[in-house]
Design an enzyme around this catalytic site. Structure first.
Site, PDB file in Angstrom:
ATOM      1  N   THR A 201      38.073  38.864  42.881  1.00 26.73           N
ATOM      2  CA  THR A 201      36.746  38.848  42.240  1.00 26.73           C
ATOM      3  C   THR A 201      35.677  38.435  43.187  1.00 26.73           C
ATOM      4  OG1 THR A 201      37.174  36.552  42.110  1.00 26.73           O
ATOM      5  CG2 THR A 201      37.355  37.895  40.083  1.00 26.73           C
ATOM      6  N   GLY A 202      36.034  38.740  44.618  1.00 29.33           N
ATOM      7  CA  GLY A 202      35.171  38.649  45.705  1.00 29.33           C
ATOM      8  C   GLY A 202      34.417  37.378  46.162  1.00 29.33           C
ATOM      9  N   GLU A 420      37.322  34.502  19.095  1.00 29.78           N
ATOM     10  CA  GLU A 420      36.193  33.946  19.936  1.00 29.78           C
ATOM     11  C   GLU A 420      34.995  34.037  19.066  1.00 29.78           C
ATOM     12  OE1 GLU A 420      36.715  32.550  22.479  1.00 29.78           O
ATOM     13  OE2 GLU A 420      38.753  33.222  23.082  1.00 29.78           O
TER      14      GLU A 420
HETATM   15  P1  ADP Z   1      39.087  37.671  46.616  1.00 30.49           P
HETATM   16  O1  ADP Z   1      38.600  36.932  48.112  1.00 30.49           O
HETATM   17  O2  ADP Z   1      38.379  37.126  45.625  1.00 30.49           O
HETATM   18  O3  ADP Z   1      40.270  37.970  46.477  1.00 30.49           O
HETATM   19  P2  ADP Z   1      37.763  39.779  48.107  1.00 30.49           P
HETATM   20  O4  ADP Z   1      36.378  39.331  48.611  1.00 30.49           O
HETATM   21  O5  ADP Z   1      38.824  39.827  49.416  1.00 30.49           O
HETATM   22  O6  ADP Z   1      38.157  39.038  46.795  1.00 30.49           O
HETATM   23  O7  ADP Z   1      37.419  41.021  47.533  1.00 30.49           O
HETATM   24  C1  ADP Z   1      38.237  42.150  47.966  1.00 30.49           C
HETATM   25  C2  ADP Z   1      37.204  43.560  47.942  1.00 30.49           C
HETATM   26  O8  ADP Z   1      36.984  43.747  46.502  1.00 30.49           O
HETATM   27  C3  ADP Z   1      36.048  43.458  48.727  1.00 30.49           C
HETATM   28  O9  ADP Z   1      36.191  43.642  50.075  1.00 30.49           O
HETATM   29  C4  ADP Z   1      35.248  44.516  47.812  1.00 30.49           C
HETATM   30  O10 ADP Z   1      35.372  45.777  48.316  1.00 30.49           O
HETATM   31  C5  ADP Z   1      35.777  44.389  46.425  1.00 30.49           C
HETATM   32  N1  ADP Z   1      35.064  43.357  45.646  1.00 30.49           N
HETATM   33  C6  ADP Z   1      35.772  42.337  45.021  1.00 30.49           C
HETATM   34  N2  ADP Z   1      34.573  41.780  44.347  1.00 30.49           N
HETATM   35  C7  ADP Z   1      33.447  42.395  44.455  1.00 30.49           C
HETATM   36  C8  ADP Z   1      32.092  42.393  43.858  1.00 30.49           C
HETATM   37  N3  ADP Z   1      31.662  41.349  43.191  1.00 30.49           N
HETATM   38  N4  ADP Z   1      31.275  43.319  44.255  1.00 30.49           N
HETATM   39  C9  ADP Z   1      31.516  44.452  44.983  1.00 30.49           C
HETATM   40  N5  ADP Z   1      32.919  44.400  45.598  1.00 30.49           N
HETATM   41  C10 ADP Z   1      33.731  43.596  45.164  1.00 30.49           C
HETATM   42 ZN    ZN Z   2      40.992  30.072  20.952  1.00 30.84          ZN
END
Ligand code: ADP
Ligand code: ZN
Ligand code: MG
Length: 599
Positions: A201-202, A420
C-alpha cells in the site's frame, strides 16, 4: 606453531579476496548512467537501440547501453526480471543478469564471499582471543545504507491516493525542514511514526517520500536484518544505526518490517527468543535515549501491528500511528496516473474504467499492472499502450503468482455495499448511534483484523439505551443482507460476536436486565499464563445460566428486528446509499448526510 600456519593461510585468503574485489570494482563501468523512463527502454529496445543490458534483480534496475555506447539506467517493477530479460533478449540486446551499481555489487559480492568471510573471521577471532587481543571488533556494525544518495528521490507526488496519510506526515516534513521554528516554541514533535496497513500500500514509499520532501538523509534497515544468530549482534546493530542517524541529523531512520523485531516479549512457547528480545530492548532504550528534538525521526512500517509489543507504542516511542489504507476508486485513478505518466498511452485508454475494474488492488498491484500493460504493448510492437493491453494486464495481475490481491466479485461487492449501508443507515437513525463519518466497501486494514490495542482505561459510562443502539447498528449489516438478498453471508460474523458480547456484558456485568436484576454473574479472573486475557468463572447455577442465555437471545433478536424495521422503513434510502457506495466505493461527511437526509 599451528597458529602461525593458520594465520598465514587466512591472511592469504583475505588478500586474494581483497584483490579480486578491487579488480571487479575497477572493471565496473566508471561513468554514471543517465536515468531513463521505462517506456524509453521499451521503445529503444523495439528499435534495436539497446546493445547491452545488465539487469539487477535486487534493486530492480536495468543499466543499458545504446549501440553508440551511451549508458542509461531504468527502474522496472519488482519481480519482473525474467520477463524483462526475455523481452530485451528477443529484441536483440545482450542481456546479463548481474548487479551493476556499486552498492548492489558490493552487496551481492558480500553474499558470495560471506560464508568464507564468516569462517575466516571466526578462525581469526579465535586466534586473536588466544592472544588476548580485543574481541568482536566491529561485528555489530549496522548495514543500513544511506539510501538518499543512490536511489532516485521520491516525493509526495510519487505517492498517490493516500491524501489523509500524507497530511498527517506533512507536520513531520515541516519539522525536518525548519526544526528551529518548532524548537523555539517548545513544541514536542513525535519521535516515532508507525505506518501500518496491508503489504503493497506504499508504506516504504511514504517513508522515503517524507525524507525526499524534507531533503534529509534516509537510513533504512529491515527488522529481519536485526535478528541474527548470535545473541547481542542485533542489539549492537541497533545501537550503531542510531549512532549513524544521530550523526546525520536531521534525518529519517526507517525500520521496515518492525514486527520481525517488535513482537511481544515472552509470547509463545519456550519463552521466546533471547536475541530478538535483546534487540527489541535495545531499540526501546535507543528510542528513549535521544532527546525529543534531536532531529532524528524514527519511522517504521508493519502489516502486523497486532503482534507488536505494547511497549513500542507508548508515548515517546511510536506514539504516532498512521493507517495506510488500500486505495479507493479515486485513489486508484490517481495511482494509475502516477504510474502511467511516463508511458505513451493510446487515446482509448480510460484510467477511470481501469480503476473500476480493480477494486481491492494496492498501489503495488497497480504499479505492476501499468508495467505489465507496457510489456504487452512492447511485445506486440505497438508504439502506444492501448486499453486492451490494460485489460489483459489486469487479468494477469489478478491471476499472477502473488495471490495477495483480494479479488472482489460483483456479487460480493453488492453484498458488502448493502451490508455496510445497513450499518450506516441504522447508525444514523437510532438516537445513540456512533457517529458515521465515513463508509467504504474497500477491504480496509481495520476490517481485516488490524486493530491496534486500545488502552483499557478508555471505558466510559454507557447507558442501557446506548448499548442497545450499538447492538442494533451492529446487527444492521446482516439485517440489510436478509432484506435485500433474502439470504445471509458469513461477512457478519464479527458483528454478531461483538453484539452478543455486549449484550452478555450488559446482563452479567452491568446488571441491566429486568429479569435477572441488578447483580453481576460470574467473577473476573486474570489468567496469568494467557497474558492479559480475562476469562469469567461461573458462580451460578445451570438454571441461572439458561436464564442468561434466554435473556441474551431475547435482546439480540429484539434488536435485530428493530434494525430490520428501521431499514424497511427507509428502504429507498438504503438503496440509494448502496448504489452510491457501489459507484464511489467511499462516502464521507456531507456527501453521506446528503444521501441519507437530503432530498
Ligand atoms: P509497502 O511498503 O506498503 O509494502 P511499498 O511502498 O513497498 O509498499 O510499495 C511498492 C511499490 O508499489 C512502490 O514502489 C510503488 O511503485 C507502488 N506503490 C505502492 N503504493 C503506491 C501509491 N500509493 N502510489 C504510487 N505507487 C505506489
Ligand atoms: Zn458488518
Ligand atoms: Mg515495504
Amino acid at each position: 606453531m599451528q597458529n602461525r600456519w593458520l594465520r598465514g593461510v587466512i591472511t592469504i585468503v583475505l588478500v586474494v579476496l581483497f584483490i579480486s574485489t578491487l579488480m571487479d570494482f575497477l572493471n565496473a563501468p566508471g561513468q554514471t548512467p543517465t536515468h531513463a523512463p521505462y517506456s524509453t527502454l521499451v521503445v529503444s529496445a523495439q528499435h534495436h537501440q539497446v546493445a547491452t543490458a545488465h539487469v539487477d534483480p535486487q534493486s530492480h534496475v536495468v543499466t543499458w547501453t545504446t549501440p553508440d555506447g551511451k549508458q542509461y539506467r531504468t527502474v522496472y517493477a519488482p519481480n519482473d526480471t525474467q520477463r524483462l530479460s526475455n523481452f530485451l533478449n528477443t529484441e536483440g540486446a545482450k542481456v546479463s543478469i548481474a548487479p551493476t551499481s556499486a552498492n548492489s555489487m558490493w552487496l551481492s559480492l558480500l553474499g558470495d564471499i560471506l560464508p568464507i568471510l564468516v569462517v575466516g573471521g571466526f578462525l581469526f577471532l579465535i586466534l586473536r582471543q588466544g592472544q588476548g587481543g580485543n574481541r568482536m571488533m566491529s561485528f555489530g556494525k549496522s548495514q543500513a545504507r544511506m539510501l538518499s544518495e543512490n536511489l532516485p528521490k521520491v516525493t509526495f507526488d510519487d505517492v498517490a491516493g493516500v491524501d489523509e496519510e500524507k497530511q498527517e506526515l506533512e507536520e513531520v516534513v515541516d519539522f525536518l525542514k525548519n526544526p528551529k521554528r518548532y524548537l523555539d516554541l517548545g513544541a514536542r514533535i513525535p519521535k516515532g511514526v508507525l505506518l501500518y496497513g496491508p503489504p503493497g500500500t506504499g508504506k516504504t514509499l511514504l517513508a522515503r517520500a517524507v525524507a525526499g520532501e524534507a531533503g534529509v538523509p534516509f537510513f533504512s534497515e529491515s527488522g529481519s536484518g536485526f535478528v541474527e544468530m548470535f545473541v547481542g549482534v542485533g542489539a549492537a546493530r541497533v545501537r550503531d544505526l542510531f549512532e549513524q542517524a544521530k550523526k546525520n541529523a536531521p534525518c529519517i531512520l526507517f525500520i521496515d518490517e518492525l514486527d520481525a523485531v517488535g513482537r511481544m516479549r515472552g509470547a509463545g512457547y519456550g519463552g521466546g527468543n533471547d536475541e530478538r528480545e535483546q534487540t527489541l530492548n535495545q531499540l526501546l532504550v535507543e528510542m528513549d535515549g535521544f532527546g525529543v528534538n534531536e532531529g532524528v525521526i524514527v519511522m517504521a512500517a508493519t502489516n502486523r501491528p497486532d503482534v507488536l509489543d505494547p511497549a513500542l507504542l507508548r508515548p515517546g516511542r511510536f506514539d504516532r500511528q498512521i493507517v495506510v489504507h488500500r486505495p479507493d476508486l479515486k485513489g486508484r485513478i490517481q495511482i494509475l496516473k502516477v504510474h502511467t505518466r511516463n508511458k505513451p498511452l493510446a487515446k482509448d485508454v480510460d484510467l477511470e474504467a481501469i480503476a473500476r475494474r480493480t477494486p481491492g488492488f494496492t498501489g503495488a498491484d497497480l504499479a505492476n499492472l501499468a508495467n505489465e500493460a507496457a510489456l504487452l504493448a512492447a511485445r506486440a510492437r505497438q508504439k502506444q499502450i492501448t486499453m486492451a493491453n490494460f485489460i489483459e494486464a489486469t487479468e494477469r495481475v489478478i491471476a499472477g503468482p502473488e495471490k495477495r490481491t483480494r479479488v472482489v466479485t460483483d456479487l460480493e461487492k453488492r453484498v458488502v455495499a448493502f451490508h455496510e449501508s445497513g450499518h450506516t443507515l441504522v447508525g444514523m437513525m437510532v438516537p445513540h448511534g456512533d457517529p458515521v463519518n465515513k463508509v467504504t466497501i474497500i477491504p480496509r486494514g481495520m476490517s481485516l483484523g488490524y486493530t491496534l490495542p486500545v488502552p483499557e482505561e478508555d471505558r466510559y459510562l454507557v447507558t442501557r439505551d446506548q448499548i442497545l443502539d450499538r447492538v442494533a447498528m451492529s446487527l444492521a449489516g446482516r439485517a440489510a443482507e436478509q432484506i435485500v438478498f433474502g439470504e445471509v453471508s458469513t461477512g457478519a460474523h464479527d458483528d454478531l460476536e461483538k453484539s452478543t458480547n455486549w449484550v452478555r456484558q450488559m446482563i452479567t456485568e452491568y446488571g441491566m436486565s429486568e429479569e435477572l436484576g441488578p447483580m453481576t454473574y460470574g467473577t473476573r479472573q486474570d489468567q496469568v499464563f494467557l497474558g492479559r486475557d480475562l476469562i469469567r468463572q461461573r458462580d451460578y447455577s445451570e438454571e441461572v445460566a439458561s436464564k442468561i442465555d434466554q435473556a441474551i437471545r431475547h435482546i439480540v433478536f429484539q434488536q435485530f428486528e428493530r434494525a430490520k424495521s428501521i431499514l424497511l422503513q427507509h428502504r429507498a434510502t438504503l438503496n440509494r446509499l448502496a448504489l452510491a457506495l457501489l459507484e464511489k466505493e467511499t462516502l464521507e461527511g456531507e456527501e453521506l448526510r446528503e444521501i441519507v437526509f437530503g432530498s
